[in-house]
Each structure stands twice: as C-alpha cells, then as structure tokens.
Design a protein around this motif. Sequence first.
Motif, PDB file in Angstrom:
ATOM      1  N   ALA A  40     111.189  12.674  54.136  1.00 58.38           N
ATOM      2  CA  ALA A  40     111.602  11.470  54.873  1.00 58.38           C
ATOM      3  C   ALA A  40     111.751  11.751  56.365  1.00 58.38           C
ATOM      4  N   LEU A  41     112.158  12.966  56.724  1.00 59.40           N
ATOM      5  CA  LEU A  41     112.276  13.323  58.143  1.00 59.40           C
ATOM      6  C   LEU A  41     110.916  13.265  58.835  1.00 59.40           C
ATOM      7  N   ASP A  45     111.146   7.794  57.548  1.00 59.68           N
ATOM      8  CA  ASP A  45     111.286   6.791  56.492  1.00 59.68           C
ATOM      9  C   ASP A  45     112.681   6.154  56.485  1.00 59.68           C
ATOM     10  N   LYS A  46     112.812   5.047  57.202  1.00 58.94           N
ATOM     11  CA  LYS A  46     114.092   4.335  57.301  1.00 58.94           C
ATOM     12  C   LYS A  46     114.557   3.820  55.945  1.00 58.94           C
ATOM     13  N   ALA A  51     118.575   4.063  51.667  1.00 54.95           N
ATOM     14  CA  ALA A  51     118.904   4.088  50.245  1.00 54.95           C
ATOM     15  C   ALA A  51     119.614   5.376  49.818  1.00 54.95           C
ATOM     16  N   ASN A  52     119.347   6.494  50.475  1.00 57.48           N
ATOM     17  CA  ASN A  52     119.826   7.784  49.986  1.00 57.48           C
ATOM     18  C   ASN A  52     120.938   8.430  50.808  1.00 57.48           C
ATOM     19  N   MET A  74     118.659   6.388  63.126  1.00 57.60           N
ATOM     20  CA  MET A  74     118.048   6.205  64.439  1.00 57.60           C
ATOM     21  C   MET A  74     117.546   7.539  65.002  1.00 57.60           C
ATOM     22  N   ALA A  75     118.337   8.600  64.861  1.00 55.16           N
ATOM     23  CA  ALA A  75     117.966   9.904  65.418  1.00 55.16           C
ATOM     24  C   ALA A  75     116.665  10.434  64.829  1.00 55.16           C
TER      25      ALA A  75
END
Length: 147
Positions: A40-41, A45-46, A51-52, A74-75
């Motif tokens: 996700a990083l 993946d917002k 969700a997690n 955001m970061a």
Amino acid sequence: MKKLLLIFFLAFTVSHVNSTPLRPVNEDQLTTLIDSFSVALVKKDKVWMQANLNDGCKMYDPTGSTLNKSSIIMAFTQGIYSISKSEALNRSIKINGTQADASADLKVEGFGNINGNEMDITGTYRFNLKFVLVESNWQISEITINQ
C-alpha cells in the motif's frame, strides 16, 4: 482386503494431517496485513489505508513527528513520502488476545520531503506495529519507525 487397505490409508492420512503443525490463523492474517501495508505504501493506496488503519492509529517517525490516521494517509499518498519499492523482511509477531505486537524490517526505496527538502530515504527501517482486533479484522493501531 480392500477394507483393510482403506482403513490403513485413512489412518495414515489422519495421522499425517494431525502431525502437521498449523500456524495460527491470526498470525497468518497479521503477516498478510504487514505485507499488504508494504504494498500500500508503494501504490499510495488510500482505500487500503483507510480500511486497515484503526481510527486512533498513531505513527511515530524517525524525525520525531507524531501523525494521526489522516496525516499518515496524507504522508504516504500525497507526497511527503514517495516510496517506489518496499519489502517487509524479518517479521515477528506476538498475539495477546485482541491485541498484537509485530515488528518488521521494511526495505524501501524512495524519497521524502522533509522540512521542504527532498531527501533520499532509501534504506532499511525497523517498523514496530501494534494491532487491534476489530469485528474479527485486525487493524494497525500504532506504527513506530526507527532507522
């Protein structure tokens, strides 16, 4: 004779299955969550992060900053950290009921916009993670990043 062979086959199958050590489902879920976090990083993946990451999730980064859930999202999705590659290594997990602690070395490639300066952040960082079980799903409740 066929019945005897069938009994031996079933006995062997049952004893083989029973002797195979099984990993706890929760440990597998947490390992998958750590690996998914790493992906996700890179994908920024917002939706995955929303969700997690638990609503009360905090992140403590190497610069001394503390971020809440919306700031973490955001970061990693809007330019403070631009991770092009990430891999979770050396994972360790300890589960205590509805809470868990884990650590992993995240080997990353990318850049960070730290205090207005673009810096190469390529390297391996130790991520200490805390998880909480919410409605049968594990969520990340705390992230501490160490160099």
